[in-house]
Design an enzyme around this catalytic site. Structure first.
Site, PDB file in Angstrom:
ATOM      1  N   ARG A 232       2.788   8.982   0.865  1.00 54.00           N
ATOM      2  CA  ARG A 232       2.752  10.373   1.289  1.00 54.00           C
ATOM      3  C   ARG A 232       3.594  10.506   2.563  1.00 54.00           C
ATOM      4  NH1 ARG A 232       1.390  11.407  -3.149  1.00 54.00           N
ATOM      5  NH2 ARG A 232      -0.526  12.390  -3.855  1.00 54.00           N
ATOM      6  N   HIS A 280      10.191  12.807  -5.230  1.00 52.14           N
ATOM      7  CA  HIS A 280       8.814  12.463  -5.641  1.00 52.14           C
ATOM      8  C   HIS A 280       8.800  12.007  -7.109  1.00 52.14           C
ATOM      9  CE1 HIS A 280       4.398  13.098  -4.423  1.00 52.14           C
ATOM     10  NE2 HIS A 280       4.424  12.304  -5.469  1.00 52.14           N
TER      11      HIS A 280
HETATM   12  P1  NAP Z   1      -6.062   2.982  -3.873  1.00 57.69           P
HETATM   13  O1  NAP Z   1      -6.286   2.217  -5.123  1.00 57.69           O
HETATM   14  O2  NAP Z   1      -7.134   3.844  -3.330  1.00 57.69           O
HETATM   15  O3  NAP Z   1      -5.593   1.929  -2.763  1.00 57.69           O
HETATM   16  C1  NAP Z   1      -5.439   2.267  -1.427  1.00 57.69           C
HETATM   17  C2  NAP Z   1      -5.130   0.994  -0.635  1.00 57.69           C
HETATM   18  O4  NAP Z   1      -4.854   1.375   0.715  1.00 57.69           O
HETATM   19  C3  NAP Z   1      -6.321   0.021  -0.594  1.00 57.69           C
HETATM   20  O5  NAP Z   1      -5.847  -1.306  -0.606  1.00 57.69           O
HETATM   21  C4  NAP Z   1      -6.954   0.344   0.754  1.00 57.69           C
HETATM   22  O6  NAP Z   1      -7.647  -0.727   1.365  1.00 57.69           O
HETATM   23  C5  NAP Z   1      -5.730   0.654   1.576  1.00 57.69           C
HETATM   24  N1  NAP Z   1      -6.084   1.475   2.741  1.00 57.69           N
HETATM   25  C6  NAP Z   1      -6.662   2.695   2.762  1.00 57.69           C
HETATM   26  N2  NAP Z   1      -6.857   3.112   4.034  1.00 57.69           N
HETATM   27  C7  NAP Z   1      -6.396   2.117   4.826  1.00 57.69           C
HETATM   28  C8  NAP Z   1      -6.332   1.932   6.223  1.00 57.69           C
HETATM   29  N3  NAP Z   1      -6.783   2.862   7.081  1.00 57.69           N
HETATM   30  N4  NAP Z   1      -5.819   0.785   6.696  1.00 57.69           N
HETATM   31  C9  NAP Z   1      -5.379  -0.177   5.852  1.00 57.69           C
HETATM   32  N5  NAP Z   1      -5.404  -0.079   4.510  1.00 57.69           N
HETATM   33  C10 NAP Z   1      -5.905   1.076   4.005  1.00 57.69           C
HETATM   34  O7  NAP Z   1      -4.770   3.962  -4.045  1.00 57.69           O
HETATM   35  P2  NAP Z   1      -3.587   3.806  -5.092  1.00 57.69           P
HETATM   36  O8  NAP Z   1      -4.007   4.264  -6.426  1.00 57.69           O
HETATM   37  O9  NAP Z   1      -2.971   2.462  -4.946  1.00 57.69           O
HETATM   38  O10 NAP Z   1      -2.575   4.936  -4.530  1.00 57.69           O
HETATM   39  C11 NAP Z   1      -2.046   4.895  -3.211  1.00 57.69           C
HETATM   40  C12 NAP Z   1      -1.339   6.221  -2.907  1.00 57.69           C
HETATM   41  O11 NAP Z   1      -0.087   6.306  -3.602  1.00 57.69           O
HETATM   42  C13 NAP Z   1      -2.076   7.466  -3.400  1.00 57.69           C
HETATM   43  O12 NAP Z   1      -3.083   7.836  -2.486  1.00 57.69           O
HETATM   44  C14 NAP Z   1      -0.969   8.504  -3.475  1.00 57.69           C
HETATM   45  O13 NAP Z   1      -0.888   9.208  -2.254  1.00 57.69           O
HETATM   46  C15 NAP Z   1       0.296   7.677  -3.643  1.00 57.69           C
HETATM   47  N6  NAP Z   1       0.973   7.964  -4.928  1.00 57.69           N
HETATM   48  C16 NAP Z   1       2.286   8.299  -4.921  1.00 57.69           C
HETATM   49  C17 NAP Z   1       2.954   8.542  -6.118  1.00 57.69           C
HETATM   50  C18 NAP Z   1       4.425   8.915  -6.150  1.00 57.69           C
HETATM   51  O14 NAP Z   1       4.952   9.239  -7.214  1.00 57.69           O
HETATM   52  N7  NAP Z   1       5.140   8.868  -5.044  1.00 57.69           N
HETATM   53  C19 NAP Z   1       2.273   8.416  -7.339  1.00 57.69           C
HETATM   54  C20 NAP Z   1       0.931   8.048  -7.319  1.00 57.69           C
HETATM   55  C21 NAP Z   1       0.286   7.829  -6.105  1.00 57.69           C
HETATM   56  P3  NAP Z   1      -8.969  -1.394   0.677  1.00 57.69           P
HETATM   57  O15 NAP Z   1      -8.400  -2.234  -0.463  1.00 57.69           O
HETATM   58  O16 NAP Z   1      -9.541  -2.225   1.749  1.00 57.69           O
HETATM   59  O17 NAP Z   1      -9.818  -0.268   0.204  1.00 57.69           O
END
Ligand code: NAP
Length: 317
Positions: A232, A280
């Protein structure tokens, strides 16, 4: 005659074509259910709805369904819903789709290779008719850091590892991934930043990650490191990044996400020689596989009466 078929409201703010494609995919995955657009719901259907499928919904539409227990988002990132529903009891289930993880891992590999093989520099050299071979370090001596080791970060880390890169990853709680060096906490972040040649951001946007990569954090990168933000826009402080790019401290940034999307025509980021802009597109949702995931969550709820794993509103993801 009243139908006995269950109804699920579908709340989306998208263009007519997007709405039609989603409806088609969702109806194909759940032929036994009536999936009804918000505007077509009867008063009775609004009263009875326990859950809804949403894609960037209008919060007023959610508020018009008084008995909602949970909503299923069609996106993986749910920061807007978290903000809108912070004070409500409605649970948010986000999209977790292995197909999405694969798509993101492929994007991460593609753009890591773009930077690793110095494509921005060769593209520039071509405009100047410069024939100059730049040095190439082996992948095994190239360190890629991934911030966020969730559904998308972990798949990306494994993909990079399998392509011979040195990979380190950072998450909130500590975790282990075979062949990937994992870190957590503030010191972990500083250590990771100081090691990496390419940094990939795959964190959710939360109060904790907003503006995380500011001037201080970007300074902790090695001179000449590059950045890929596929998460993001607001996780990176844009003016701090611009300063680091202009100083040459950060060599290049690949940005797929922005605080305001679409990026406005007048935005200086467009023409910056050290920035690659993507609209995006790193991991578009596959409507067919996503609809199947939603269908599985819906049957789980029908059969067990329990809400599928939902977002923790305190941590914001
Ligand atoms: P997820 O499964 O919820 O994983 C989030 C990761 O970030 C986890 O490893 C979490 O740690 C870590 N995290 C969260 N807060 C943190 C902090 N304060 N400090 C350190 N680590 C932290 O999410 P995901 O499905 O991988 O998706 C990640 C993001 O990608 C989404 O939220 C979305 O914004 C973005 N996205 C972008 C696109 C695009 O096309 N550009 C598409 C889809 C998603 P823990 O393992 O310890 O919980």
């Amino acid at each position: 005659v009243g139908s006995l078929r269950p109804t699920i409201p579908f709340l989306a703010r998208t263009n007519a074509q997007g709405e039609a494609l989603w409806l088609e995919a969702l109806r194909a995955a759940m032929p036994q259910i009536d999936i009804v657009l918000f505007k077509d719901l009867s008063q009775n259907q609004k009263q009875n709805a326990k859950f809804a499928i949403v894609a960037n919904p209008d919060p007023l539409d959610i508020a018009a369904l008084p008995n909602l227990v949970w909503i299923q988002s069609l996106w993986a990132g749910v920061e807007e819903l978290v903000k809108d529903l912070l004070d409500s009891a409605i649970k948010i289930v986000r999209l977790v789709d292995p197909e999405l993880s694969n798509t993101m891992a492929q994007a991460v590999l593609s753009w890591v290779l773009y930077l690793y093989r110095q494509m921005p520099a060769y593209a520039h050299q071509q405009t100047q008719r410069i024939w100059h071979q730049l040095p190439l370090a082996p992948a095994s001596q190239t360190q890629i850091g991934i911030l966020g080791l969730g559904q998308l970060g972990k798949a990306s880390a494994l993909q990079l590892r399998d392509n011979g890169f040195q990979v380190s990853g950072w998450s909130r709680t500590s975790t282990q991934i075979d062949g990937v060096s994992t870190l957590s906490g503030d010191e972990g972040l500083e250590a990771l930043l100081s090691q990496v040649d390419i940094l990939v951001v795959l964190l959710p946007l939360t109060t904790q990650t907003m503006g995380l990569l500011d001037s201080v954090r970007l300074s902790q990168l090695k001179t000449g490191a590059s950045l890929i933000n596929f998460a993001r826009g607001a996780i990176v402080n844009t003016s701090d990044l611009l300063a680091k790019l202009d100083q040459g401290h950060v060599a290049h940034a690949v940005l797929d996400v922005f605080e305001t999307e679409p990026l406005t025509v007048g935005d200086p980021l467009w023409l910056h020689p050290r920035i690659t802009i993507l609209p995006h597109i790193s991991a578009p949702t596959n409507k067919i596989t996503a609809s199947q995931i939603v269908a599985n969550n819906v049957s789980y709820f029908f059969e067990s009466g329990e809400v599928p794993v939902s977002v923790d509103l305190n941590s914001g993801y």
